[in-house]
Scaffold this motif. Sequence first.
Motif, short mmCIF file in Angstrom:
data_model
loop_
_atom_site.label_atom_id
_atom_site.label_comp_id
_atom_site.label_asym_id
_atom_site.label_seq_id
_atom_site.Cartn_x
_atom_site.Cartn_y
_atom_site.Cartn_z
N HIS A 96 21.37 34.56 7.90
CA HIS A 96 21.65 34.80 6.43
C HIS A 96 20.48 35.85 5.81
O HIS A 96 19.70 35.85 6.53
CB HIS A 96 21.80 33.75 5.36
N SER A 98 18.19 37.18 2.09
CA SER A 98 18.23 37.25 0.56
C SER A 98 17.89 38.57 0.28
O SER A 98 17.14 39.32 0.97
CB SER A 98 17.21 36.04 0.05
N SER A 99 18.60 38.85 -0.77
CA SER A 99 18.61 40.34 -0.92
C SER A 99 17.31 40.90 -1.31
O SER A 99 16.86 41.99 -0.66
CB SER A 99 19.45 40.46 -2.45
N PHE A 146 24.65 36.31 1.50
CA PHE A 146 24.00 35.35 0.51
C PHE A 146 24.42 33.82 0.86
O PHE A 146 25.79 33.84 1.60
CB PHE A 146 24.67 35.71 -0.84
N THR A 147 23.70 32.94 0.84
CA THR A 147 23.82 31.55 1.37
C THR A 147 24.85 30.78 0.45
O THR A 147 25.41 29.72 1.24
CB THR A 147 22.37 30.73 1.36
N ALA A 220 21.89 28.61 -8.38
CA ALA A 220 21.45 29.88 -7.91
C ALA A 220 20.66 30.84 -8.85
O ALA A 220 20.01 31.79 -8.67
CB ALA A 220 22.34 30.83 -7.23
N MET A 245 17.49 27.37 -1.85
CA MET A 245 17.02 28.61 -1.75
C MET A 245 17.27 29.21 -0.30
O MET A 245 17.25 28.15 0.66
CB MET A 245 15.65 29.16 -2.14
N SER A 246 17.63 30.42 0.15
CA SER A 246 17.85 30.88 1.37
C SER A 246 16.86 30.30 2.32
O SER A 246 17.32 29.98 3.57
CB SER A 246 17.73 32.27 1.53
N GLY A 250 19.65 27.25 1.97
CA GLY A 250 20.36 27.86 0.85
C GLY A 250 20.69 26.70 -0.06
O GLY A 250 19.80 25.98 -0.36
#
Length: 436
Positions: A96, A98-99, A146-147, A220, A245-246, A250
């Motif tokens: 995965h 995270s942006s 996204f997780t 989130a 959190m990722s 996640g």
Amino acid sequence: MAETKVATTMFEPELETMPSSDLRALQSERLVAMVRYAYDNVPLYRRRFEEAGLTPDDIKGLDDLPKIPFTVKDDLRDHYPYGILAVPREEVVRFHASSGTTGKPTVVSYTARDLDTWSRMMARTYASAGTTKADLVQNIYGYGLFTGGLGFHYGAERLGATVLPTSTGNTKKQLMLMRDLQSTVVACTPSYAVFLAEAAVEEGYDPRNDFALRIGTFGAEPWSEEARQKLEAVFGIRAYDCYGMSELYGPGVAVECSEQNGLHIWSDEFLAETIDPETQEPLPPGELGEMVFTMLTREAMPLLRYRTRDLARIVWDECPCGRTHPRIMRISGRDDDMLIVGGVNVFPSQIEEVLMSVPELGDQYEIIVDRDLLDKLSVRVEVAPGQDWTSAPLAGKVAENLTAVLSIRALVELLEPGTIERSLGKARRVIDLRTS
Ligand code: DLL
């Protein structure tokens, strides 16, 4: 809805209610094994230990935790694209990412056993919020890198519930399916849930009667107690806070139980500490500080003392639900979210609390920080449907309430309902226009 206490079933009662001393012993044993594993398999950890003059033999249990060097997000970014890998790439069954607002995303990795552990943590999370096999979960978290999407998906399946994987977007279709299939659990960000409530009324639904929702699993992003009360009232649900959190799989690190008074951290998997972000010294339980997590069984991407930047209090008190795992007493925000306006610390969550407590206001707002000669804080907020957005007395009252809580002056602009752009995932509430 909060007046009726609902007894929830547990997914793994033996682990969730084990005596604290046994839980501590399990953490200790797992910590020692994890340190050895990370040292043997990840060059970064070996190097960090060598620099600190340590070997895995120096970590004999929980008391030695403060000796272990911290890991930070930049450590993962510096190892782009694969991040910290303790296994050959072929053993990784999923990535995965995270942006990340700047630069490259942070990539996180999972072995088959990691995915299994994550699903179990998510099944516990659902059960803690009262979800059972009989529920139909409408999962509006984004599916993809996204997780949130896949985390809530596999957790629901693991519990044996039914999933409707709608992912984000297409609000009209979300509402139609929610009514037609009679979804009983909704999983999404709290800001999207607020938007969904508003859109439902606009589309002519009566959210309490046309839908069969009974539970919301929201997370989130930070959200206030006032937002919870609104969501519970509009949908006739109980709304539960979920944290994750990722980097820590996640979602599924911590979740509220039927008491809705703090989020239990699944501490057989996640060893939590709080530290003073300035001095980096561990804090005693109950004090507000930065949460730091060590993953106790992670295979693909071990994390030792990972600094989250999230600020919270962690308590080890008994909880009436019977779970012995310590609780996060509400996440106050991230230390990088904290605004310093004219030398005063301001958390966006404080502003949300004030706005949500004024009945004439709607749910959508923006915080703008700018600087002429001095820093300026402005809040743009929509009024509730039917309210007058040109009302100077209302704007004045909101400004006064904000000043009382923040100890600095805030300019308030009232907006017509529907002016601010709605978010499908995490809301962007703060616009900082200062250049330095
Ligand atoms: O947001 C994972 C997640 C998905 C959690 C769905 C819960 C539900 P990231 O995108 O890596 O992962 O963002 C993690 O979001 O460090 C917090 O700052 C914030 N956050 C997550 N949950 C909460 C919460 C997912 N319940 C970052 N309250 C974290 C406040 C939260 N902040």
